[in-house]
Write an enzyme that holds these catalytic residues in place. Structure first.
Site, PDB file in Angstrom:
ATOM      1  N   LEU A 245       0.810  -1.217   0.000  1.00  0.00           N
ATOM      2  CA  LEU A 245       0.000   0.000   0.000  1.00  0.00           C
ATOM      3  C   LEU A 245       0.847   1.272   0.000  1.00  0.00           C
ATOM      4  O   LEU A 245       0.432   2.301  -0.520  1.00  0.00           O
ATOM      5  CB  LEU A 245      -0.971   0.002   1.183  1.00  0.00           C
ATOM      6  CG  LEU A 245      -2.380  -0.521   0.863  1.00  0.00           C
ATOM      7  CD1 LEU A 245      -3.071   0.334  -0.198  1.00  0.00           C
ATOM      8  CD2 LEU A 245      -2.393  -1.955   0.402  1.00  0.00           C
ATOM      9  N   CYS A 246       2.037   1.206   0.580  1.00  0.00           N
ATOM     10  CA  CYS A 246       2.920   2.379   0.593  1.00  0.00           C
ATOM     11  C   CYS A 246       3.298   2.774  -0.831  1.00  0.00           C
ATOM     12  O   CYS A 246       3.110   3.914  -1.256  1.00  0.00           O
ATOM     13  CB  CYS A 246       4.197   2.070   1.386  1.00  0.00           C
ATOM     14  SG  CYS A 246       3.897   1.894   3.160  1.00  0.00           S
ATOM     15  N   ASP A 247       3.830   1.821  -1.567  1.00  0.00           N
ATOM     16  CA  ASP A 247       4.275   2.050  -2.940  1.00  0.00           C
ATOM     17  C   ASP A 247       3.075   2.449  -3.819  1.00  0.00           C
ATOM     18  O   ASP A 247       3.152   3.368  -4.646  1.00  0.00           O
ATOM     19  CB  ASP A 247       4.906   0.749  -3.470  1.00  0.00           C
ATOM     20  CG  ASP A 247       6.054   0.984  -4.448  1.00  0.00           C
ATOM     21  OD1 ASP A 247       6.171   2.109  -4.965  1.00  0.00           O
ATOM     22  OD2 ASP A 247       6.813   0.023  -4.694  1.00  0.00           O
TER      23      ASP A 247
END
Length: 219
Positions: free
Chosen positions: A146-148
């Site tokens: 989810l960060c990327d």
């Protein structure tokens, strides 16, 4: 009236992260503030691909921020890590709703990788030189979760005026106060760089360019 709006986001808990240090750090930053000319808006992002798809366009559109900084936790991180770019493909890991995109990518036909307009090596050097007691490093792989995914979408929507900061879990080794202080220094440095770039661009334009809409040259 604030003349600069900055959005800083953290993530909700997921997996083994019952407390997500990214959101704790962002709340600490909110308590510390930036400077009075900057309006800071913070929000907690769900660890869900579809929620991110809905949330990010509205953040960019409603707030028209100068900069958006997303903060996420990495169990592997031992430093505060500045991510240079976001990736489009390789999203196989299930989110908090046990969902992952069928295409395993953020945007069909989007570029494989989008870079931030900010030079993270320069940000890192400046923070390291200022000796705030927190180690900062740079990475080009935000982890294909989810960060990327969030970073890529934000870079796309904001024409690169976005940044991503990975923080370690709390106490490994930094406290919430350490992380808040580091975020404050990082965001202030990023704003300084954007201002510098803009004044250089305007200087260039004032010499060579007689177009009206000069401010559109960066899209």
């Amino acid at each position: 009236m604030a003349n600069k709006k900055v959005i800083v986001t953290g993530f909700e808990p997921f997996g083994e992260h019952a407390v997500n240090s990214s959101w704790v750090a962002v709340q600490e930053l909110e308590r510390l503030g930036l400077d009075e000319a900057v309006e800071l808006y913070v929000c907690e992002v769900p660890v869900e691909y579809q929620a991110v798809q809905r949330l990010l366009p509205s953040l960019w559109k409603e707030h028209q921020p100068k900069l958006v900084v997303h903060v996420g936790v990495s169990g592997l991180a031992t430093t505060v890590t500045l991510e240079q770019c976001g990736h489009n493909k390789g999203y196989k890991r299930l989110d908090n709703c046990s969902f992952c995109p069928a295409s395993q990518c953020c945007m069909e036909n989007g570029p494989d990788c989008i870079n931030s307009v900010l030079d993270m090596d320069a940000v890192c050097k400046s923070i390291t030189d200022s000796d705030i007691g927190v180690t900062v490093s740079v990475s080009k792989d935000a982890g294909r979760y989810l960060c990327d995914y969030t970073y890529y979408m934000s870079l796309y929507l904001g024409h690169g005026r976005s940044a991503f900061v990975h923080v370690p879990p709390l106490g490994k080794p930094y406290s919430s106060q350490d992380l808040g202080r580091a975020l404050q220094a990082i965001v202030q440095e990023m704003l300084k760089m954007l201002e510098l770039d803009r004044s250089e661009d305007e200087h260039k334009h004032s010499k060579h360019c007689s177009h009206e809409n000069q401010h559109q040259h960066d899209h």
